[in-house]
Design an enzyme around this catalytic site. Sequence first.
Site, PDB file in Angstrom:
ATOM      1  N   ASN A   9       0.996  -1.317   0.056  1.00 22.83           N
ATOM      2  CA  ASN A   9       0.399  -0.112  -0.144  1.00 22.83           C
ATOM      3  C   ASN A   9       0.518   1.282  -0.027  1.00 22.83           C
ATOM      4  O   ASN A   9       1.286   1.267   0.954  1.00 22.83           O
ATOM      5  CB  ASN A   9      -0.407  -0.032   1.847  1.00 22.83           C
ATOM      6  N   LYS A  11       0.253   4.133  -0.241  1.00 19.40           N
ATOM      7  CA  LYS A  11      -0.711   5.377   0.372  1.00 19.40           C
ATOM      8  C   LYS A  11      -0.709   6.479  -0.463  1.00 19.40           C
ATOM      9  O   LYS A  11      -0.246   6.489  -2.054  1.00 19.40           O
ATOM     10  CB  LYS A  11      -0.068   6.237   1.701  1.00 19.40           C
ATOM     11  N   HIS A  92      -9.195   1.263   5.544  1.00 18.69           N
ATOM     12  CA  HIS A  92      -7.862   0.915   5.892  1.00 18.69           C
ATOM     13  C   HIS A  92      -8.437   2.378   6.911  1.00 18.69           C
ATOM     14  O   HIS A  92      -8.711   2.699   7.264  1.00 18.69           O
ATOM     15  CB  HIS A  92      -6.840   1.905   5.311  1.00 18.69           C
ATOM     16  N   GLU A  94      -6.793   4.488   7.957  1.00 21.74           N
ATOM     17  CA  GLU A  94      -6.477   5.899   7.571  1.00 21.74           C
ATOM     18  C   GLU A  94      -7.392   6.523   7.520  1.00 21.74           C
ATOM     19  O   GLU A  94      -8.359   7.701   7.215  1.00 21.74           O
ATOM     20  CB  GLU A  94      -5.127   5.812   7.142  1.00 21.74           C
ATOM     21  N   GLU A 164      -4.441  -5.012  10.993  1.00 20.17           N
ATOM     22  CA  GLU A 164      -4.409  -4.148  11.081  1.00 20.17           C
ATOM     23  C   GLU A 164      -4.819  -3.658  12.265  1.00 20.17           C
ATOM     24  O   GLU A 164      -4.830  -2.473  12.482  1.00 20.17           O
ATOM     25  CB  GLU A 164      -3.927  -3.226  10.005  1.00 20.17           C
ATOM     26  N   GLY A 170       2.426   2.190  10.460  1.00 17.33           N
ATOM     27  CA  GLY A 170       3.981   3.110  10.127  1.00 17.33           C
ATOM     28  C   GLY A 170       4.214   3.871  11.640  1.00 17.33           C
ATOM     29  O   GLY A 170       4.908   4.533  11.834  1.00 17.33           O
ATOM     30  N   SER A 210       3.810  -2.026  10.387  1.00 19.94           N
ATOM     31  CA  SER A 210       5.738  -2.472  10.523  1.00 19.94           C
ATOM     32  C   SER A 210       6.324  -3.972   9.526  1.00 19.94           C
ATOM     33  O   SER A 210       6.713  -3.703  10.650  1.00 19.94           O
ATOM     34  CB  SER A 210       5.569  -1.479  11.310  1.00 19.94           C
TER      35      SER A 210
HETATM   36  C1  PEP Z   1      -0.437  -0.030   6.084  1.00 18.18           C
HETATM   37  O1  PEP Z   1      -0.734   1.412   6.006  1.00 18.18           O
HETATM   38  O2  PEP Z   1      -1.400  -0.381   6.235  1.00 18.18           O
HETATM   39  C2  PEP Z   1       0.304  -0.520   6.917  1.00 18.18           C
HETATM   40  C3  PEP Z   1       0.083  -1.762   7.778  1.00 18.18           C
HETATM   41  O3  PEP Z   1       1.852   0.547   6.654  1.00 18.18           O
HETATM   42  P1  PEP Z   1       3.144   0.482   7.234  1.00 18.18           P
HETATM   43  O4  PEP Z   1       3.153  -1.311   6.813  1.00 18.18           O
HETATM   44  O5  PEP Z   1       4.089   1.162   7.429  1.00 18.18           O
HETATM   45  O6  PEP Z   1       2.994   0.638   8.865  1.00 18.18           O
END
Ligand code: PEP
Length: 253
Positions: A9, A11, A92, A94, A164, A170, A210
């Site tokens: 992703n 973003k 998601h 976000e 998640e 992040g 992450s």
């Molecule tokens: C995400 O945005 O779905 C995500 C898992 O980000 P990151 O891997 O940067 O934590």
Amino acid sequence: MRDLIVAGNWKMNGSQQFVDEMLSALNQVDFSESIKAVVFPPSVYLYEAIQQAKTVKVGAQNFFHEKSGAYTGELSASMLSDVGCEYVILGHSERRAIFCEDDNLVAKKVVATLGSRLTPILCVGETLEDREGGGYSDVIATQVKAGLSLLSADQISNVVIAYEPVWAIGTGKTASPLQAQEVHKLIRDLVTELAGKEVSVNMSVLYGGSVNAANAQELFSQPDIDGGLVGGASLKVDEFLAICSAAAEVLKR
Ligand code: PEP
């Protein structure tokens, strides 16, 4: 047998140059007998990424559930299908936190993928407060049940779920393999309740938060973790390729 998926992703990151770099690197890898790799560029780069992609799939980061009409700035499921997208990320954290998308809207988006060629990746996850307060299982159950609420058992078989934890996105903090496995098992059990065993054993449930080249293999080796939804590490070509290789290693076992 369920798919092991590595989904990147991007973003609101990337550029035309990054599309070229990432796709040309991924095009060197033969995924045919192995995992599924999917990239999720910003929507303006989708068409170009689809034109270039030879070995991987391309997905969108979002869409709007209505078929067409006066929805300035939005894209429909059929438009994404039209240009060749095969996946879409929905719910998601976000989108939930910054764009105020609630469980009802997420459910409408999930059901709106039916009839298109899009596989929805339904994201669920608890905040740090939910985790520390111990109520995370209820949060996950509510989000999974709501996200799938407009689908029949048969239709649920088209969905991929991504766990998640918001506190791991992040932040550089990853859920431990055991913490993640516990929630993935819970999700699979919920899907069994909603749609039956056959659907749940065949559903891919991804971990996101992450994921990087160093932790991917251990996470993806857990019995109920079927790959990852990767944010930051999907923006580095070598790192993303290393995560794909780690996933492919897990499949060989
Ligand atoms: C995400 O945005 O779905 C995500 C898992 O980000 P990151 O891997 O940067 O934590």
